[in-house]
Design an enzyme around this catalytic site. Sequence first.
Site, PDB file in Angstrom:
ATOM      1  N   HIS A  48      22.273  18.979  -2.492  1.00 30.42           N
ATOM      2  CA  HIS A  48      23.209  18.914  -3.612  1.00 30.42           C
ATOM      3  C   HIS A  48      22.605  19.599  -4.832  1.00 30.42           C
ATOM      4  O   HIS A  48      21.433  19.963  -4.838  1.00 30.42           O
ATOM      5  CB  HIS A  48      23.547  17.459  -3.956  1.00 30.42           C
ATOM      6  CG  HIS A  48      22.383  16.665  -4.425  1.00 30.42           C
ATOM      7  ND1 HIS A  48      21.586  15.956  -3.555  1.00 30.42           N
ATOM      8  CD2 HIS A  48      21.843  16.483  -5.660  1.00 30.42           C
ATOM      9  CE1 HIS A  48      20.628  15.348  -4.239  1.00 30.42           C
ATOM     10  NE2 HIS A  48      20.750  15.666  -5.526  1.00 30.42           N
ATOM     11  N   SER A  49      23.429  19.764  -5.847  1.00 29.99           N
ATOM     12  CA  SER A  49      22.948  20.172  -7.173  1.00 29.99           C
ATOM     13  C   SER A  49      23.553  19.212  -8.184  1.00 29.99           C
ATOM     14  O   SER A  49      24.425  18.407  -7.843  1.00 29.99           O
ATOM     15  CB  SER A  49      23.342  21.618  -7.488  1.00 29.99           C
ATOM     16  OG  SER A  49      24.722  21.715  -7.737  1.00 29.99           O
TER      17      SER A  49
END
Length: 132
Positions: A48-49
């Site tokens: 994820h970011s």
Amino acid sequence: MNIKIVQIPKIEDPRGNLSVIEKNVIPFEFKRVYYLYDVPTGAERGGHSHIEQQEFLIALSGSFDVVLNDGTHQKTIPLNRPFEGLLIHNGIWRELKNFSSGAVCLVVASDVFCEEDYVRDFEEFIKSTLIS
């Protein structure tokens, strides 16, 4: 890429070393601390970011790789020293891989958990970097 390896002060002592994380080590006030451990062989974490949140990762024990992507470049950073941390600013995709047996990853985060701050789809992440 908006990342940086940061040296954590280490006080050496014959009885065992001590490292301290204070305001001057991490460039943000932290609101959340968590850690990953007992990661099974071959398992991956992250993926994820963050839109706003920043994180500081430390391998307290063992080792693991942090695969980072800013939408243009990809870089793999091995973490295996408890006196070094990886500062990851927002807008960077991260995946944690290749955990050694007994590895412990400490994460110091700039904010509390908020699902809306996560980008969990890589294609969506790439599209958002093209818009920026």
